[in-house]
Design a protein around this motif. Structure first.
Motif, PDB file in Angstrom:
ATOM      1  N   LEU A   1     -13.521 -33.880 -22.837  1.00  0.00           N
ATOM      2  CA  LEU A   1     -13.286 -34.610 -21.576  1.00  0.00           C
ATOM      3  C   LEU A   1     -12.018 -33.764 -20.752  1.00  0.00           C
ATOM      4  O   LEU A   1     -12.083 -33.723 -19.467  1.00  0.00           O
ATOM      5  CB  LEU A   1     -12.540 -35.968 -21.702  1.00  0.00           C
ATOM      6  CG  LEU A   1     -12.093 -36.666 -20.853  1.00  0.00           C
ATOM      7  CD1 LEU A   1     -13.034 -37.013 -19.602  1.00  0.00           C
ATOM      8  CD2 LEU A   1     -11.709 -38.216 -21.291  1.00  0.00           C
ATOM      9  N   ALA A   2     -11.072 -33.308 -21.460  1.00  0.00           N
ATOM     10  CA  ALA A   2      -9.794 -32.736 -20.925  1.00  0.00           C
ATOM     11  C   ALA A   2     -10.193 -31.371 -19.991  1.00  0.00           C
ATOM     12  O   ALA A   2      -9.637 -30.898 -19.078  1.00  0.00           O
ATOM     13  CB  ALA A   2      -8.692 -32.364 -21.775  1.00  0.00           C
ATOM     14  N   ALA A   3     -11.358 -30.843 -20.697  1.00  0.00           N
ATOM     15  CA  ALA A   3     -11.709 -29.541 -19.793  1.00  0.00           C
ATOM     16  C   ALA A   3     -12.995 -29.798 -18.807  1.00  0.00           C
ATOM     17  O   ALA A   3     -13.299 -28.801 -18.268  1.00  0.00           O
ATOM     18  CB  ALA A   3     -12.509 -28.641 -20.901  1.00  0.00           C
ATOM     19  N   GLU A   4     -13.162 -31.151 -18.510  1.00  0.00           N
ATOM     20  CA  GLU A   4     -14.156 -31.413 -17.430  1.00  0.00           C
ATOM     21  C   GLU A   4     -13.478 -31.580 -16.316  1.00  0.00           C
ATOM     22  O   GLU A   4     -12.868 -33.004 -16.107  1.00  0.00           O
ATOM     23  CB  GLU A   4     -14.996 -32.542 -17.789  1.00  0.00           C
ATOM     24  CG  GLU A   4     -16.058 -32.669 -17.117  1.00  0.00           C
ATOM     25  CD  GLU A   4     -17.162 -33.513 -17.492  1.00  0.00           C
ATOM     26  OE1 GLU A   4     -18.122 -34.064 -16.544  1.00  0.00           O
ATOM     27  OE2 GLU A   4     -16.987 -34.188 -18.540  1.00  0.00           O
ATOM     28  N   PRO A   5     -13.556 -30.745 -15.221  1.00  0.00           N
ATOM     29  CA  PRO A   5     -12.970 -31.167 -14.002  1.00  0.00           C
ATOM     30  C   PRO A   5     -13.435 -32.157 -13.112  1.00  0.00           C
ATOM     31  O   PRO A   5     -12.836 -33.069 -12.133  1.00  0.00           O
ATOM     32  CB  PRO A   5     -13.027 -29.758 -13.149  1.00  0.00           C
ATOM     33  CG  PRO A   5     -13.484 -28.718 -14.023  1.00  0.00           C
ATOM     34  CD  PRO A   5     -14.184 -29.426 -15.346  1.00  0.00           C
TER      35      PRO A   5
END
Length: 620
Positions: free
Chosen positions: A568-572
């Motif tokens: 989730l944190a890596a998904e813009p």
């Protein structure tokens, strides 16, 4: 149990005009709740009103189709879309028949219609059960929305310039073009605060009908009326009489709630509450030749190997559930869940669809999977939910630190019992500016003061008795709503009707006014319940200390949360991204313990899933 929806639009005619468009809207709203009623669907429109219904067939499988109508001279004068069960419908039916009413079916829905015809709005005082329904009276052009006393069944509404849109769930209302999924500051802070303010629905413009209330919708506008609420009264009975009356009530309640034309079971954790319900059900089903009782419990793969006792949870459930099942001769089964089950994206999506708002993460998923497994065998389940609220079972009724806390006790308990190595809170991974803007502590304090102001006063009560009455009222009007809503959504997502005998209003009223000295006469929690039912239970069950709904102790689940959070944190494109404290998340992903990541990470994952599923707009 069923799903209901519809609207009243006094400036239009739902039965004529662009009827194709109107019918398509009504059908779409109704279809959002297909899981609540997998057995049948029905639509009705006439004049300014339109009603939709999804049916889960439990009583009168053939004759109980809805929306149900009463005709006079070839014209529909009364129509209802109804969800729930009225447990005293047989007595009401006999009384109404004696007054000249004729019935075409053996359903409780038809009894509700005729009760309204006979007694008007005051019919609500005669109903014993769990229900939420809409009743359109064409004679007076009035829509009446009614919700049961304890709020067991949900009912939402959305006022419009010329009427109202309503539904069992927000998703039904949001399928109507008049409504939109906009959440403002009040809605977001309510979601994140673990406060369940009666009447609030989370979405701007939408309300939840409060328990024990009805809503009138007329051309001149909307008006609400409280028809039931907790009142402070002198308790008339001594301790032996009180214990005996609690047992009499429980016997009557459980017998009534065993009425069903479909397979029935109980939820059995091995705690006092669920064991009482299972033991009573076993006794009465046996007497009726319908035994043995079926019972189900949730468990987790590797739970016994991974279990570590804590202040909040001292024992495993499984040995106690097995002991009670053996004692009463139940046909028992454990539903064992793995980390893979709890982390499956499809399961998470199903839970999110059911909830409409962010929920409790793994606790929601495990409950959903338990109910899904049960639904393969039974359509109705009896639960021990709400006994802790009624009889005073939670730690905050007994711990002086929690009694003294000037906030909602479950929030204080979350902080106190977290202790140990867990260093995150529900808000740890949210953006600092957002946290400051929401001011969750200020919101909680305001709502707490409002709730305390609602508590009825009994003249002459001591300060301690007054405080314990406040504690009971908070639990019976706020905390129980969190749990009942969770149970309703998880069960109805798979078409399972869950009944809650401890929410019978007669029992709630009686025990609410019993002095605390009686509720704790043996120095334990839930003294009255234990004394009233000790003959049903083995000592190891009767004497077991309160243990909450279980969660998996498998470390692999926390690591699964870490994996999902990293993605989730890596998904813009994540819709929740503007709400997040990405540096804090990245630091936790690399350095925090599993419990730390799990504690705050599930909140973030729930927010993201909710915003994706519902296309939510946040306007702070």
């Amino acid at each position: 149990m069923c799903g209901i929806t519809g609207w009243v639009s006094f400036d239009s005619d739902s039965g004529e005009g662009d009827s194709g468009t109107q019918r398509a809207i009504l059908a779409a709203m109704t279809e959002t709740m297909a899981c609540r009623g997998p057995d049948a669907s029905g639509l009705w429109a006439g004049g300014p009103a339109a009603l939709g219904h999804r049916r889960l067939s439990v009583i009168d499988l053939v004759g109980g189709a809805q929306p149900m109508r009463v005709e006079r001279d070839g014209r529909d004068v009364l129509v209802t879309t109804y969800s729930g069960e009225v447990y005293n419908y047989r007595e009401l039916r006999a009384e109404l028949a004696g007054l000249g009413h004729e019935f075409r079916t053996s359903s409780d829905t038809e009894v509700v219609l005729h009760a309204y015809l006979e007694w008007g709005e005051e019919f609500v005082h005669r109903l014993n059960g769990m229900y939420a329904f809409a009743l359109w009276d064409a004679r007076s052009e009035q829509l009446l929305l009614v919700r049961d006393r304890m709020g067991i069944k949900p009912l939402y509404y959305y006022p419009t310039p010329d009427g109202v849109v309503f539904g069992s769930e927000p998703k039904a209302i949001l399928a109507h073009p008049a409504a939109s999924a906009v959440v403002d500051r009040e809605g977001l802070v309510e979601i994140l605060s673990m406060v369940k303010t009666p009447g609030l629905a989370g979405y701007r413009g939408m309300s939840e009908l409060r328990p024990g209330h009805l809503l009138r919708v007329r051309r001149e506008g909307l008006s609400t009326r409280r028809y039931w609420g907790l009142e402070a009264r002198e308790h008339p009975d001594d301790l032996p009489t009180t214990i005996a009356h609690v047992r009499e009530l429980l016997d009557d309640i459980v017998q009534r709630q065993l009425i069903s034309d479909v397979p029935l079971c109980t939820l059995l954790s091995g705690g006092l509450d669920s064991s009482v319900i299972t033991a009573l059900a076993a006794r009465f089903l046996g007497e009726q030749g319908r035994g043995p009782v079926r019972s189900f419990a949730v468990d987790f793969a590797g739970q016994s190997e991974n279990f570590r006792a804590s202040d909040a949870r001292g024992t495993l459930d499984t040995p106690y559930a097995h002991a009670l099942a053996k004692h009463v001769g139940a046909d028992h089964a454990d539903v064992v869940l793995s980390t893979a089950d709890l982390s499956d994206p499809e399961n998470a999506a199903s839970v999110q669809h059911a909830r409409d708002l962010p929920g409790m993460g793994e606790g929601d998923t495990s409950l959903y999977l338990l109910f899904k497994a049960i639904r393969g065998h039974s359509t109705v389940a009896l639960s021990g939910e709400s006994a802790d609220e009624v009889f005073g079972g939670y730690p905050w009724f007994h711990d002086e630190r929690l009694l003294a806390a000037q906030t909602f006790p479950w929030i204080a308990a979350m902080s106190m019992f977290a202790g140990g190595p867990v260093r995150t809170t529900r808000l740890s991974f949210l953006a600092p500016d957002l946290v400051r803007q929401l001011d969750v502590p200020g919101y909680v304090e305001t709502r707490y003061r409002e709730s305390i102001a609602e508590v009825p006063v009994l003249d002459g009560e001591s300060a301690k008795e007054r405080r314990l009455r406040e504690m009971s009222h908070l639990n019976l009007t706020r905390f129980v709503q969190i749990l009942l809503d969770r149970k309703d959504r998880a069960s109805m997502a798979v078409g399972l009707e869950v009944r809650v005998p401890f929410c019978d209003h007669r029992l709630v009223e009686y025990v609410f006014n019993a002095p605390w000295a009686m509720k704790s006469f043996d120095g334990r929690e839930k003294s009255l319940l234990r004394a009233a039912t000790r003959d049903l239970l083995p000592d190891e069950i009767a004497n077991r200390v309160k243990s909450p709904y279980p969660t998996t102790q498998d470390p692999s689940y926390a690591e699964a949360v870490r994996t999902r959070l990293r993605a989730l944190a890596a998904e813009p494109a994540s819709p929740a991204r503007p709400l997040l404290n990405l540096p804090a998340i990245e630091d936790a992903l690399e350095h925090a313990s599993g419990p730390d990541v799990r504690n705050a990470g599930e909140v973030v994952l729930q927010l993201d899933g909710w915003m994706r599923h519902n296309e939510v707009t946040i306007e702070l």
